[in-house]
Design a protein around this motif. Structure first.
Motif, PDB file in Angstrom:
ATOM      1  N   UNK A 212      30.960 108.014  42.387  1.00  0.00           N
ATOM      2  CA  UNK A 212      30.508 107.239  41.238  1.00  0.00           C
ATOM      3  C   UNK A 212      31.541 106.167  40.900  1.00  0.00           C
ATOM      4  N   UNK A 213      31.120 104.924  40.931  1.00  0.00           N
ATOM      5  CA  UNK A 213      32.023 103.823  40.609  1.00  0.00           C
ATOM      6  C   UNK A 213      32.945 103.412  41.734  1.00  0.00           C
ATOM      7  N   UNK A 214      32.713 103.908  42.962  1.00  0.00           N
ATOM      8  CA  UNK A 214      33.578 103.548  44.090  1.00  0.00           C
ATOM      9  C   UNK A 214      32.705 103.195  45.290  1.00  0.00           C
ATOM     10  N   UNK A 215      32.863 101.956  45.787  1.00  0.00           N
ATOM     11  CA  UNK A 215      32.099 101.488  46.947  1.00  0.00           C
ATOM     12  C   UNK A 215      33.041 100.805  47.924  1.00  0.00           C
ATOM     13  N   UNK A 216      32.731 100.932  49.211  1.00  0.00           N
ATOM     14  CA  UNK A 216      33.515 100.275  50.248  1.00  0.00           C
ATOM     15  C   UNK A 216      32.568  99.535  51.184  1.00  0.00           C
ATOM     16  N   UNK A 217      33.064  98.491  51.780  1.00  0.00           N
ATOM     17  CA  UNK A 217      32.254  97.726  52.715  1.00  0.00           C
ATOM     18  C   UNK A 217      33.125  96.950  53.675  1.00  0.00           C
ATOM     19  N   UNK A 218      32.547  96.580  54.816  1.00  0.00           N
ATOM     20  CA  UNK A 218      33.293  95.820  55.822  1.00  0.00           C
ATOM     21  C   UNK A 218      32.315  95.019  56.673  1.00  0.00           C
ATOM     22  N   UNK A 219      32.794  93.894  57.173  1.00  0.00           N
ATOM     23  CA  UNK A 219      32.051  93.066  58.118  1.00  0.00           C
ATOM     24  C   UNK A 219      32.963  92.708  59.276  1.00  0.00           C
ATOM     25  N   UNK A 220      32.392  92.727  60.463  1.00  0.00           N
ATOM     26  CA  UNK A 220      33.108  92.308  61.665  1.00  0.00           C
ATOM     27  C   UNK A 220      32.226  91.309  62.398  1.00  0.00           C
ATOM     28  N   UNK A 221      32.808  90.207  62.819  1.00  0.00           N
ATOM     29  CA  UNK A 221      32.042  89.161  63.501  1.00  0.00           C
ATOM     30  C   UNK A 221      32.730  88.791  64.808  1.00  0.00           C
ATOM     31  N   UNK A 222      31.940  88.718  65.858  1.00  0.00           N
ATOM     32  CA  UNK A 222      32.392  88.196  67.140  1.00  0.00           C
ATOM     33  C   UNK A 222      31.552  86.965  67.453  1.00  0.00           C
ATOM     34  N   UNK A 223      32.191  85.796  67.501  1.00  0.00           N
ATOM     35  CA  UNK A 223      31.489  84.523  67.620  1.00  0.00           C
ATOM     36  C   UNK A 223      32.017  83.792  68.851  1.00  0.00           C
ATOM     37  N   UNK A 224      31.138  83.507  69.785  1.00  0.00           N
ATOM     38  CA  UNK A 224      31.616  82.901  71.031  1.00  0.00           C
ATOM     39  C   UNK A 224      30.548  82.016  71.657  1.00  0.00           C
ATOM     40  N   UNK A 225      31.008  81.041  72.399  1.00  0.00           N
ATOM     41  CA  UNK A 225      30.144  80.226  73.246  1.00  0.00           C
ATOM     42  C   UNK A 225      31.029  79.440  74.207  1.00  0.00           C
ATOM     43  N   UNK A 226      30.419  78.979  75.296  1.00  0.00           N
ATOM     44  CA  UNK A 226      31.125  78.100  76.210  1.00  0.00           C
ATOM     45  C   UNK A 226      31.282  76.722  75.581  1.00  0.00           C
ATOM     46  N   UNK A 227      32.052  75.885  76.251  1.00  0.00           N
ATOM     47  CA  UNK A 227      32.272  74.547  75.731  1.00  0.00           C
ATOM     48  C   UNK A 227      31.078  73.640  75.954  1.00  0.00           C
ATOM     49  N   UNK A 228      31.038  72.554  75.182  1.00  0.00           N
ATOM     50  CA  UNK A 228      30.013  71.534  75.387  1.00  0.00           C
ATOM     51  C   UNK A 228      30.375  70.648  76.576  1.00  0.00           C
ATOM     52  N   UNK A 229      31.640  70.690  76.966  1.00  0.00           N
ATOM     53  CA  UNK A 229      32.108  69.915  78.102  1.00  0.00           C
ATOM     54  C   UNK A 229      33.258  70.628  78.781  1.00  0.00           C
ATOM     55  N   UNK A 230      33.971  69.907  79.659  1.00  0.00           N
ATOM     56  CA  UNK A 230      35.072  70.478  80.420  1.00  0.00           C
ATOM     57  C   UNK A 230      36.319  69.613  80.272  1.00  0.00           C
ATOM     58  N   UNK A 231      37.473  70.264  80.373  1.00  0.00           N
ATOM     59  CA  UNK A 231      38.712  69.532  80.577  1.00  0.00           C
ATOM     60  C   UNK A 231      38.877  69.413  82.084  1.00  0.00           C
ATOM     61  N   UNK A 232      38.699  68.226  82.609  1.00  0.00           N
ATOM     62  CA  UNK A 232      38.674  68.032  84.059  1.00  0.00           C
ATOM     63  C   UNK A 232      40.051  68.171  84.695  1.00  0.00           C
ATOM     64  N   UNK A 233      41.083  68.210  83.896  1.00  0.00           N
ATOM     65  CA  UNK A 233      42.441  68.393  84.424  1.00  0.00           C
ATOM     66  C   UNK A 233      42.829  69.866  84.463  1.00  0.00           C
ATOM     67  N   UNK A 234      42.601  70.593  83.387  1.00  0.00           N
ATOM     68  CA  UNK A 234      43.001  72.008  83.325  1.00  0.00           C
ATOM     69  C   UNK A 234      41.900  72.956  83.772  1.00  0.00           C
TER      70      UNK A 234
END
Length: 807
Positions: A212-234
């Protein structure tokens, strides 16, 4: 026409727009968005809520938008979810007179402008013009501030000075990112996105009452994607995303009139360095311009790119008496950014900048919130103790490589900020129709800056290593700044507004507010070059004075036609004095070597005048089938922003003739423009909701427009962005209870290429902006040998599926 036929035609048109990119009106704006639905509400229930049901805290107390005498736009978490919003910059497309972008050369640093006021340079020493608040905690630095949207209740955007209501001065406006309160029932929410560029996002949120009167919560996010382009040198992906984020909360309610919340958040961003796109061929190497604007060729890869940041906060609220509450907000935050910035975007070491940014802050705020009969308001105290520290090398090509190998201009800058303020803002309702609001703020700002600039050969600074000749500490050959400066600025900034409500559905207000942003020191400045003595006086590039504004606003908010039409309109005028204008230029240091200098000035005066309109129409109810909803929304912003005085040191006049007696202060206002500020911003949306497949289907499409704008005060051919429009569209299906949802989202469906930021180190005519050409007809570089005119672009077309499960 039969209702079912109308529904079929409407749904067909919106679905076609969503799937095939047909133009339509744009995103529903927050002044009309339904309140966030509870777990028991269906999407249809939420769609029936009106603008008068939206609760915001723009004035540090719960109010409906219609009653707030401030230009504010609010986006609910429900609305952001329907429209596939991914991060905080998405709300900038449909909020009038704002620009929210990811800063040049970074992935997580925010550049924010509201009504022409903002701060483009993220280095230590520069105060933000727009305040960003995470659950009422002010984020002192822009690094790690491109907040991803997850577990959010709403986002509010306030336009104009807000100093009497918020802990920190917000001279241009404020962005409030508000996370969800924990539910009284156990909850588990899972959301996943999969899409183009191998986008793969997973967000898991859970909460539960433990007692009573005590709540806990959590969020975890994994956010990823490839690039829109390339570094042509590296070979690295360019514009990719590789982020982990987490947020945890404990809420305690020991009594009915007491509530406490401990929250913490942290983000780990391992995205690759963001390389720019060269707009001109290499002046020395002849390297051609790449075909794909998202490709780059910079070789700098040290230090290893990584951004981490987060903090802890304690919120408390205690009811003293039934009409008075006491609130406390205690917070600590820190972030660290390691980033290699390759200005020339070529393999050669030619203006390569390895950099490390470190920031930490402690803040404490106390508030007393009153609501007694006709009197409502807030009074508070605020304290901030913050440190921003930058270390960066500028690795330079020299025409004498045998004598000056590994030439580096190294900067170590640290700025301490200690500020406290007392503020209050109260409203008294004289009658049901007339109200008067008065507020004031006293601010005491102290800053202590330490800047050490050193020229090295055979390598760089001790803090930053690298490859080849730079994989060692260089030999110092000159100290060009050894600066230790302190300043104190104080100001009283009042606010007043009068409200007239002819009835419950209309609110007309007129307001005045004074804004203030403290002075400081440019850590990139060279004390051996400043101040500059001119016949008119001393012009100091190292230090700059406070910026001040007087802002006037007239607004009208209304809900008419039985709440089917809501709108908010405002006109405003802001008069600025001692405008702070940062700049970075190529220069020659005290030892006669090429270098990189900051030249931040108090240019003089500026005027910002404009108008804004936001509206939402719940249309066609008599033609639609039972349970169908159709909303048409629009927003328009007009801004006439101009410098009235822009003083700068000039050596020649408009005809190129040197001034007799040496450099003079010249008013360049006719030749300068406000940066990142389009004259027109507009959006419109069509949002249709109907029963389908045993649940409800929402189809919406958004078209937003921005007129041309400049990246800097001087026009830069090729780098400044012309007017453009972006088209987004979404389909979202929910099960009857809201437990399951599936969405299809499209961003920038026309695949528009548009510039958001950039670098320029080419010589220009200071009056016309035209590039200075050499005998061969090529631009003359002011720093490096290849010439730097580099652009960064907004995201291309993205399409993704979303899946959600709510327990």
């Amino acid at each position: 026409m039969h209702k079912n036929s109308v529904r079929a035609a409407l749904f067909g048109s919106v679905a076609a727009a969503a799937l095939y990119s047909a133009p339509a009106l744009a995103q529903e704006n927050a002044t009309t968005d339904p309140a966030v639905p509870s777990n028991q509400q269906t999407q249809a229930d939420a769609a029936q809520a009106s603008d008068t049901d939206i609760i915001v805290t723009a004035r540090r107390r719960n109010e409906v938008l219609l009653d707030v005498p401030i230009a504010v736009t609010a986006y609910s978490g429900e609305q952001l979810n329907r429209q596939g919003a991914l991060d905080i910059t998405d709300v900038g497309d449909t909020t009038p007179n704002v620009t929210f972008e990811t800063s040049r050369g970074t992935n997580t640093t925010l550049t924010a402008f509201i009504r022409g006021v903002g701060q483009q340079d993220p280095v230590a020493g520069f105060e933000q013009g727009v305040g960003l608040y995470l659950d009422d905690v002010y984020l002192n630095r822009p690094q790690a501030s491109v907040l991803d949207i997850y577990d959010v209740e709403r986002i509010e955007v306030l336009r104009g000075p807000q100093g009497t209501l918020y802990g920190r001065n917000t001279i241009g406006g404020a962005i409030k990112y508000v996370t969800r309160r924990l539910s009284d029932d156990p909850e588990l929410r899972i959301r996943a996105n999969v899409g183009t560029y191998k986008q793969a996002d997973l967000i898991v949120t859970a909460s539960a009452p433990l007692a009573t009167g005590l709540k806990v919560g959590a969020s975890v996010a994994r956010l990823s994607r490839d690039g829109f382009g390339k570094n042509l040198t590296t070979g690295d992906e360019n514009y990719n995303k590789d982020v982990w984020a987490a947020r945890g909360t404990v809420e305690v309610e020991p009594a009915a009139d007491a509530w406490f919340r401990v929250s913490g958040d942290y983000t780990w961003d391992d995205s690759n360095p963001r390389g720019g796109h060269r707009l001109i061929p290499g002046l020395a190497s002849g390297t051609p311009v790449l075909h794909d604007v998202f490709d780059s060729q910079g070789a700098l890869d040290d230090p290893k790119q990584r951004v981490t940041g987060g903090g802890l906060a304690l919120h408390g609220e205690i009811g003293i008496v039934d009409w008075l509450k006491f609130r406390t907000i205690t917070a600590y935050r820190h972030d660290k950014s390691k980033t290699p910035i390759d200005f020339d975007a070529l393999p050669a070491v030619d203006v390569d900048v390895p950099a490390i940014y470190r920031n930490h802050q402690f803040s404490q705020e106390f508030q007393f919130v009153a609501d007694k009969g006709p009197l409502q308001g807030v009074a508070g105290l605020y304290y901030l103790n913050a440190n921003a520290r930058d270390v960066f090398d500028v690795r330079l090509y020299t025409t004498l490589p045998a004598i000056l190998p590994g030439l580096t201009a190294a900067t170590a800058g640290s700025v301490d900020t200690k500020t406290w303020a007392a503020f209050a803002d109260f409203t008294y309702d004289f009658t049901p129709q007339w109200s008067l609001s008065l507020g004031g703020r006293y601010t005491d700002d102290k800053r202590h800056a330490r800047v050490l600039r050193t020229t090295y050969i055979f390598g760089g600074s001790p803090q930053l290593g690298g490859s080849g000749v730079f994989d060692q500490t260089g030999l110092p050959i000159a100290t060009t700044s050894n600066f230790n400066g302190q300043r104190k600025d104080t100001a009283f900034t009042p606010r007043a507004s009068i409200n007239f409500k002819p009835n419950a559905d209309h609110n007309i207000y007129i307001s005045y507010s004074k804004g203030f942003k403290g002075g400081g020191f440019d850590p990139r400045g060279q004390s051996t070059q400043a101040p500059v003595q001119t016949p008119e006086g001393i012009f100091d590039y190292m230090a700059f004075d406070p910026e001040k504004v007087d802002s006037f606003e007239l607004g009208w908010k209304a809900s008419v036609l039985q709440n089917r039409l809501q709108f908010a309109a405002a006109v405003f005028d802001a008069e600025y004095k001692d405008v702070q204008v940062p700049a970075s230029v190529g220069c020659i240091d005290a030892s006669g070597n090429p270098s990189f200098c900051g030249q931040t000035t108090n240019a003089g005066k500026a005027r910002f005048r404009g108008a804004e309109f936001e509206g939402n129409l719940r249309a066609g109810e008599n033609l639609l089938a039972a349970g169908d909803r159709l909303n048409i929304s629009t927003s328009v912003g007009y801004l006439d922003a101009k410098y009235l005085k822009f003083l700068t040191v000039m050596s020649v006049d408009q005809n190129g003739v040197p001034f007799p007696g040496g450099p003079q202060l010249v008013d360049m206002a006719p030749f300068r423009h406000i940066q990142n500020t389009p004259k027109w911003t507009a959006s419109g949306s069509l949002d249709y909701n109907t029963p389908a497949f045993g649940g409800r289907l929402n189809a919406n499409t958004t078209l937003s427009y921005r007129s041309k704008s400049q990246q800097f005060e001087t026009a830069i051919p090729g780098l400044d962005q012309k007017g453009f429009a972006l088209l987004d569209a979404n389909l979202l299906w929910r099960s009857p209870t809201g437990r399951f949802e599936v969405g299809l989202h499209g961003k920038n469906l026309t695949n528009k290429k548009y510039i958001t930021s950039g670098y320029n180190f080419l010589a220009q005519n200071p009056y016309t902006g035209a590039f200075v050409l050499n005998g061969a007809g090529n631009p003359v570089p002011t720093l490096g040998k290849e010439g730097i005119l580099t652009a960064f672009y907004g995201n291309p077309r993205q399409v993704f599926l979303s899946f959600g499960i709510n327990f």
